[in-house]
Design a protein around this motif. Structure first.
Motif, mmCIF file in Angstrom:
data_model
loop_
_atom_site.group_PDB
_atom_site.id
_atom_site.type_symbol
_atom_site.label_atom_id
_atom_site.label_comp_id
_atom_site.label_asym_id
_atom_site.label_seq_id
_atom_site.Cartn_x
_atom_site.Cartn_y
_atom_site.Cartn_z
ATOM 1 N N GLU A 127 33.129 35.949 38.515
ATOM 2 C CA GLU A 127 33.433 37.328 38.142
ATOM 3 C C GLU A 127 32.192 38.102 37.706
ATOM 4 O OE1 GLU A 127 36.329 39.883 35.119
ATOM 5 O OE2 GLU A 127 36.642 37.731 35.392
ATOM 6 N N ASP A 128 32.118 39.331 38.189
ATOM 7 C CA ASP A 128 31.072 40.263 37.779
ATOM 8 C C ASP A 128 31.707 41.239 36.791
ATOM 9 O OD1 ASP A 128 29.124 42.154 37.432
ATOM 10 O OD2 ASP A 128 28.890 42.658 39.556
ATOM 11 N N THR A 129 31.465 41.025 35.504
ATOM 12 C CA THR A 129 32.116 41.833 34.469
ATOM 13 C C THR A 129 31.527 43.238 34.335
ATOM 14 O OG1 THR A 129 30.650 40.878 32.801
ATOM 15 C CG2 THR A 129 32.794 39.811 33.133
ATOM 16 N N SER A 130 30.468 43.523 35.089
ATOM 17 C CA SER A 130 29.824 44.834 34.974
ATOM 18 C C SER A 130 30.525 45.899 35.817
ATOM 19 C CB SER A 130 28.357 44.746 35.384
ATOM 20 O OG SER A 130 28.237 44.451 36.779
ATOM 21 N N ARG A 131 31.474 45.474 36.662
ATOM 22 C CA ARG A 131 32.158 46.469 37.502
ATOM 23 C C ARG A 131 33.674 46.287 37.439
ATOM 24 N NH1 ARG A 131 33.986 44.459 42.224
ATOM 25 N NH2 ARG A 131 33.159 42.484 43.024
ATOM 26 N N THR A 132 34.378 47.304 37.926
ATOM 27 C CA THR A 132 35.836 47.281 37.945
ATOM 28 C C THR A 132 36.334 46.145 38.833
ATOM 29 O OG1 THR A 132 35.959 49.673 37.584
ATOM 30 C CG2 THR A 132 37.909 48.613 38.520
ATOM 31 N N LEU A 133 37.301 45.408 38.322
ATOM 32 C CA LEU A 133 37.862 44.273 39.054
ATOM 33 C C LEU A 133 38.953 44.751 40.004
ATOM 34 C CD1 LEU A 133 37.765 41.087 39.093
ATOM 35 C CD2 LEU A 133 39.758 41.191 37.572
ATOM 36 N N ARG A 134 38.850 44.380 41.269
ATOM 37 C CA ARG A 134 39.873 44.740 42.254
ATOM 38 C C ARG A 134 40.923 43.633 42.299
ATOM 39 N NH1 ARG A 134 36.852 44.975 47.545
ATOM 40 N NH2 ARG A 134 35.819 43.218 46.524
ATOM 41 N N VAL A 135 42.174 44.011 42.016
ATOM 42 C CA VAL A 135 43.268 43.045 41.885
ATOM 43 C C VAL A 135 44.366 43.361 42.900
ATOM 44 C CG1 VAL A 135 44.987 42.034 40.335
ATOM 45 C CG2 VAL A 135 42.793 42.867 39.416
ATOM 46 N N ALA A 136 44.615 42.437 43.823
ATOM 47 C CA ALA A 136 45.694 42.600 44.796
ATOM 48 C C ALA A 136 46.939 41.881 44.268
ATOM 49 C CB ALA A 136 45.295 42.025 46.150
ATOM 50 N N THR A 137 48.066 42.566 44.306
ATOM 51 C CA THR A 137 49.302 41.978 43.779
ATOM 52 C C THR A 137 50.505 42.831 44.147
ATOM 53 O OG1 THR A 137 50.387 41.170 41.750
ATOM 54 C CG2 THR A 137 49.152 43.228 41.574
ATOM 55 N N LYS A 138 51.684 42.233 44.083
ATOM 56 C CA LYS A 138 52.915 43.026 44.149
ATOM 57 C C LYS A 138 53.518 43.177 42.755
ATOM 58 C CE LYS A 138 56.135 39.242 45.282
ATOM 59 N NZ LYS A 138 57.178 38.807 46.238
ATOM 60 N N PHE A 139 52.893 42.486 41.777
ATOM 61 C CA PHE A 139 53.345 42.557 40.388
ATOM 62 C C PHE A 139 52.409 43.481 39.605
ATOM 63 C CE2 PHE A 139 54.650 38.356 41.992
ATOM 64 C CZ PHE A 139 56.023 38.433 41.779
ATOM 65 N N GLU A 140 52.474 44.765 39.920
ATOM 66 C CA GLU A 140 51.536 45.731 39.344
ATOM 67 C C GLU A 140 51.622 45.793 37.826
ATOM 68 O OE1 GLU A 140 50.994 49.623 40.940
ATOM 69 O OE2 GLU A 140 51.728 49.043 42.918
ATOM 70 N N ASN A 141 52.830 45.886 37.301
ATOM 71 C CA ASN A 141 52.990 46.061 35.857
ATOM 72 C C ASN A 141 52.541 44.826 35.084
ATOM 73 O OD1 ASN A 141 54.061 48.688 36.089
ATOM 74 N ND2 ASN A 141 56.085 47.857 36.552
ATOM 75 N N ILE A 142 52.877 43.651 35.611
ATOM 76 C CA ILE A 142 52.444 42.411 34.971
ATOM 77 C C ILE A 142 50.921 42.331 34.953
ATOM 78 C CG2 ILE A 142 52.374 39.899 35.243
ATOM 79 C CD1 ILE A 142 55.275 40.030 36.214
ATOM 80 N N ALA A 143 50.306 42.637 36.094
ATOM 81 C CA ALA A 143 48.845 42.579 36.187
ATOM 82 C C ALA A 143 48.182 43.591 35.248
ATOM 83 C CB ALA A 143 48.406 42.829 37.626
ATOM 84 N N LYS A 144 48.724 44.802 35.197
ATOM 85 C CA LYS A 144 48.144 45.836 34.330
ATOM 86 C C LYS A 144 48.212 45.418 32.867
ATOM 87 C CE LYS A 144 49.057 49.827 37.338
ATOM 88 N NZ LYS A 144 49.925 51.017 37.547
ATOM 89 N N ARG A 145 49.357 44.863 32.444
ATOM 90 C CA ARG A 145 49.488 44.454 31.039
ATOM 91 C C ARG A 145 48.560 43.280 30.722
ATOM 92 N NH1 ARG A 145 55.107 45.513 31.937
ATOM 93 N NH2 ARG A 145 55.489 43.297 32.307
ATOM 94 N N TYR A 146 48.448 42.347 31.668
ATOM 95 C CA TYR A 146 47.597 41.183 31.432
ATOM 96 C C TYR A 146 46.144 41.605 31.233
ATOM 97 C CZ TYR A 146 44.862 36.999 32.404
ATOM 98 O OH TYR A 146 43.952 35.982 32.320
#
Length: 207
Positions: free
Chosen positions: A104-123
């Motif tokens: 992981e490169d913590t200096s940039r926005t992480l691109r997250v692919a999922t169908k569980f948008e709300n779960i991913a956003k809260r995590y």
């Protein structure tokens, strides 16, 4: 009649076997037909076969009194229902996964692919991590392989699909299993039969 929303597929078959074993049988459900509603006046139950992701919708809106749904769906949509019991079946985990060589490169926005948008956003909100959600409905594993995303958030059961596609689990953060849910009005007006069912299920599903 107690209206029970039963998810179609393998999980629904397992749940029906549980309900059958505690006296809520409906033999017509085994008929080779395209029917979606099966009832047994003797046991006082009516089964509604619905898409797994729709179970909570039927229950929340009162079309079904109770239903069986995965914890992932409850966490994603957070329907206005009562969660009564963990059935301890259909177990899996919600996880973050990525390519086997991912760092992981913590200096940039992480691109997250999922169908569980709300779960991913809260995590990721809990981690104070900036993310870009890429919503996909299927074949989520392709996203990091093709460079569409850095990671995916998805359900992991055996992990075989990840390994076959040269992906790895970065972290597992939510245990998932099937839950018995109830419509809030039904729980008030059909409380006795719902509680009886819950107690009987609890006696055979407890760890």
């Amino acid at each position: 009649m107690l209206n029970i929303a039963l998810p179609k597929g393998r999980l629904g078959d397992k749940v029906y076997e549980l309900l059958d074993s505690i006296g809520y049988h409906c033999r017509s459900i085994y008929e080779d037909s395209r029917k979606l509603v099966f009832e047994n006046p003797e046991t006082g139950v009516r089964y509604l076969l619905v898409k797994p992701s729709d179970v909570a919708i039927y229950v929340a809106h009162g079309a079904a009194d109770v239903g069986i749904v995965g914890k992932d769906i409850l966490e994603e949509s957070r329907p206005d229902v009562y969660e009564l019991l963990d059935l301890n079946i259909g177990k899996c985990r919600m996880a973050v996964a990525a390519k086997a060589d991912y760092e992981e490169d913590t200096s940039r926005t992480l691109r997250v692919a999922t169908k569980f948008e709300n779960i991913a956003k809260r995590y990721y909100a809990d981690l104070n991590r900036d993310i870009e959600i890429i919503h996909l409905n299927g074949s989520i594993e392709l996203a990091p392989i093709l460079g569409l995303s850095d990671v995916i958030v998805d359900i992991v059961e055996s992990g075989n699909t990840l390994r076959e596609n040269n992906l790895k689990v970065v972290t597992e953060f939510m245990p998932i299993s099937a839950r018995l849910i109830a419509n809030k009005s039904s729980f008030k007006f059909k409380n006795q039969i719902i509680c009886e069912m819950t107690e009987k299920l609890s006696s055979i599903t407890a760890l």
